[in-house]
Design a protein around this motif. Structure first.
Motif, mmCIF file in Angstrom:
data_model
loop_
_atom_site.group_PDB
_atom_site.id
_atom_site.type_symbol
_atom_site.label_atom_id
_atom_site.label_comp_id
_atom_site.label_asym_id
_atom_site.label_seq_id
_atom_site.Cartn_x
_atom_site.Cartn_y
_atom_site.Cartn_z
ATOM 1 N N ALA A 1 -18.780 -32.675 -32.540
ATOM 2 C CA ALA A 1 -18.038 -33.853 -32.859
ATOM 3 C C ALA A 1 -18.162 -34.144 -34.168
ATOM 4 N N LEU B 1 -11.860 -43.595 -24.628
ATOM 5 C CA LEU B 1 -11.516 -43.453 -25.844
ATOM 6 C C LEU B 1 -10.716 -44.731 -26.085
ATOM 7 N N GLU C 1 -14.513 -41.774 -32.807
ATOM 8 C CA GLU C 1 -13.378 -41.116 -31.904
ATOM 9 C C GLU C 1 -14.170 -39.863 -31.465
ATOM 10 N N ALA D 1 -14.850 -38.908 -23.108
ATOM 11 C CA ALA D 1 -13.501 -38.880 -23.355
ATOM 12 C C ALA D 1 -12.628 -39.912 -22.636
ATOM 13 N N ARG E 1 -15.215 -38.633 -27.967
ATOM 14 C CA ARG E 1 -14.282 -37.697 -27.239
ATOM 15 C C ARG E 1 -15.307 -36.692 -26.788
ATOM 16 N N HIS E 2 -16.492 -36.287 -27.312
ATOM 17 C CA HIS E 2 -17.431 -35.410 -26.641
ATOM 18 C C HIS E 2 -18.460 -36.244 -25.617
#
Length: 691
Positions: free
Chosen positions: A78, A234, A223, A231, A227-228
């Motif tokens: 990330a 988000l 973000e 997710a 996302r990691h």
């Protein structure tokens, strides 16, 4: 042969590694002189062969701490690389500077203000140049001044040195980077230095490549992390009430924190995420406004008590709350424990919960609320600060209701020292020590120890401990407390820093804190993983050219040899290893310390007494005592005091008399067969070589 720094950078590790011996043969007269701190003069005639060993002392290097796997995972999955001036990523440029095709440097400086993601960038650079994640180390700055000689260069490892909160580096640090670069290149090791623009000033004396980091986009970092981590959430970052939390200039750490809060949130409670991210600011404003009546003061006291004693049993929290209420002039209702509402109702009022049976917690449902409450009260009600500190000391007194929760209280109060007016915490704590009241003193030591380890407040508090150790007007109580702090967690994390303050205390002519210093060095040297480091520092003092330091070193070393102490160190074995190299470094250091103490006029008598006690002690093994005593007395049996030691006296034990006969026979035999052993001056070199 083991790389000298291979183990030196592991947490709490210290060892000595000898290089291969270099044999020098001579068929004629040989005369050698080495003018070093461990000088040795050898003069022989006829055939002579001597092996020289160079010792690489692992304990001299800064200690390294492994990086948390979770942090490395974020770096690998990330990471956001902010574009530099040429359009390519800043980290990409940094990696290019370490590339063999571009002249390959093994040292790099990342310059930027705190919050620009330097730590994360350093990790990404090291991973991108091929350093395995399990070989990356954060260096613990256990030094008084920056020295390149103490930076490890373990083979195929990567190190991060953060100088952000350190004093300005001296010129020899910058010039020393050239030599370090060569050592790192030979070991295929990498060093990344983190610094601010104003603090990094090498001038023309160092040509280390640097990369200036611009502040990355906080929203992009949030973000990428989310996302990691989660997710499926988000969209939380772009919807109310979280969409306005990250300003354009927000720190990278704030963005990462917001992503963590969203990822771990329970259910769909986005408002709770907002409250925690903003330090529960609005929640506390609303709560104190709601409970602003005279009849609500007991609930306010309960909230503050629950915050200070987060996770503590209800009975302790409730009684401490009543004491706070009385401390500020409140009158408890008749009936005391029978008066008022039930526990569940009171917990609901302060938004707390009961956990693990009957412990009270603010953080269980609202993470971070306990600390936020204390900060809110400290900042919004400055007139309450002194009363808050006094109350905390009363409930933690030897007979106080919260006496078993000192560490919890100290941690809470230490965090207040970072706020406006936080200097009050340290000044009040030091004042408690000088009052002589045990109730105050115990908590004060806990608070100052916690503050000394804080990443932000720590450097300033450690400097204050240094000043107290050296100032003439420091009281015996304060000097003793400084020694106790050095013997605790400060000594575990920063042993060299602690030892410097102990040296200053040991050098005091008024002897204030002297017994506490002896106890402290015994405690520090009692930890096997740092014994060599502690002994090395103390022996260096005892061999110093400065008379004051030399006296302090001799007396401190002898505190470690007092056979009557309950903290007597395990006796090292002084012998050669199976491969022909020297034995354990602790044994060598013991011998150097004994010899230095015997040569120091102010300590010689005590040194003879302590060594005699070793010979007489039935609790120590014959082979160990005799080996050490022989190494200590070799070449100086004709000196004043030594003969008396070897002869003994009517009070000598039977085992001591037997040992003295064996020891004397050995020393006389060695002297009669070795010309060099007749040298009247003591050998301060290796304790394991007989010449």
């Amino acid at each position: 042969m083991t790389d000298p720094t291979e183990t030196a950078t592991e947490p709490a590790t210290a060892e000595t590694t000898a290089t291969e011996p270099e044999a020098a043969a001579s068929t004629g007269p040989v005369q050698n002189a080495e003018a070093t701190g461990r000088a040795r003069v050898t003069q022989v005639g006829g055939d002579y062969e001597e092996n020289h060993y160079r010792y690489v002392r692992g304990w001299e290097y800064l200690r390294g701490v492994r990086v948390d796997d979770h942090e490395v995972n974020l770096v690998e999955n990330a990471f956001v690389d902010t574009p530099g001036l040429n359009g390519s990523g800043q980290v990409e440029n940094a990696v290019r500077l370490l590339n063999p095709l571009h002249g390959q440097s093994h040292v790099l400086v990342l310059i930027g203000e705190p919050g620009t993601g330097r730590r994360t960038a350093a990790l990404r650079v090291l991973r991108d140049v091929g350093v395995p994640r399990d070989r990356i180390r954060w260096l613990v700055l256990d030094w008084e001044r920056a020295r390149t000689e103490q930076i490890p260069h373990t083979k195929r490892h990567g190190f991060v040195l953060d100088l952000t909160n350190s004093p300005a580096a001296p010129e020899d640090f910058y010039t020393g980077l050239a030599d370090y670069q060569k050592e790192a290149e030979a070991a295929d090791a990498y060093l990344i230095i983190l610094a601010t623009a104003g603090a990094w000033a090498p001038g023309a004396v160092a040509t280390v490549p640097t990369v200036r980091l611009a502040r990355p986009s906080a929203k992009k970092i949030a973000e990428a992390h989310l996302r990691h981590l989660a997710a499926n959430r988000l969209d939380w970052l772009t919807s109310a009430p979280l969409d306005a939390l990250l300003a354009t200039a927000a720190h990278a750490s704030d963005a990462a924190r917001l992503a963590r809060l969203v990822a771990k949130a329970t259910g769909d409670d986005r408002n709770a995420v907002e409250q925690e991210f903003t330090d529960w600011e609005q929640h506390l404003r609303d709560w104190f406004e709601e409970f602003s009546g005279e009849g609500d003061l007991r609930e306010r006291a309960l909230l503050v008590s629950a915050a200070l004693l987060e996770g503590v049993p209800a009975g302790v929290v409730l009684e401490a709350a009543d004491q706070l209420f009385a401390e500020v002039g409140g009158a408890l209702p008749a009936g005391k424990a029978l008066a008022g509402r039930d526990l569940d109702a009171r917990l609901e009022a302060i938004r707390a919960s009961s956990v693990n049976g009957e412990n009270i917690s603010l953080d269980d449902d609202r993470h971070g609320l306990a600390g936020a409450v204390l900060r809110h009260v400290w900042q919004q009600r400055p007139q309450l600060r002194k009363a808050l500190l006094e109350w905390a000391s009363h409930i933690s007194a030897p007979n106080g209701i919260a006496v078993h929760h000192l560490r919890r209280i100290a941690t809470s109060l230490a965090q207040l020292s970072l706020l406006t007016g936080g200097a009050t915490v340290l000044s009040v704590a030091s004042g408690w020590i000088d009052t002589g009241r045990a109730a105050h003193r115990q908590l004060a030591v806990e608070i100052m120890e916690t503050m000394a380890l804080d990443p932000i407040a720590g450097p300033g508090v450690r400097k204050q401990l240094y000043d107290w150790a050296s100032q003439k007007n420091t009281s015996d109580a304060l000097a003793t407390s400084v020694a106790e702090i050095c013997a605790g967690r400060l000594g575990e994390m920063y042993p060299r820093v602690a030892l410097t303050r102990l040296r200053l205390l040991a050098s005091r002519t008024d002897e204030r804190g002297r017994e506490a210093v002896a106890d402290a060095v015994r405690t520090l040297a009692g930890a096997a993983e740092q014994r060599a480091l502690v002994l090395s520092e103390i022996v260096e003092w005892s061999e110093s050219a400065n008379a004051t330091i030399r006296k302090a070193g001799a007396s401190t070393f002898l505190a470690l040899t007092d056979v009557t102490s309950e903290q007597l160190l395990p006796l090292p074995v002084v012998e050669k290893a199976a491969d022909g190299s020297a034995g354990a470094p602790v044994g060598e250091l013991f011998v150097r310390g004994w010899r230095a103490a015997l040569l120091e006029p102010t300590a010689a008598e005590t040194a003879h007494v302590n060594l005699a006690a070793w010979l007489d002690s039935p609790h120590l093994a014959d082979d160990q005592v005799l080996s050490l005593a022989a190494a200590v007395l070799r070449g100086i049996i004709g000196r004043e005091g030594t003969a008396k030691l070897l002869v003994g006296n009517p009070d000598s034990s039977e085992v001591g008399r037997a040992r003295r006969r064996l020891l004397l026979d050995q020393l006389i035999s060695e002297q009669s067969h070795s010309p060099a052993a007749r040298d009247p001056e003591p050998n301060n070199g290796s304790a394991f070589t007989t010449t």
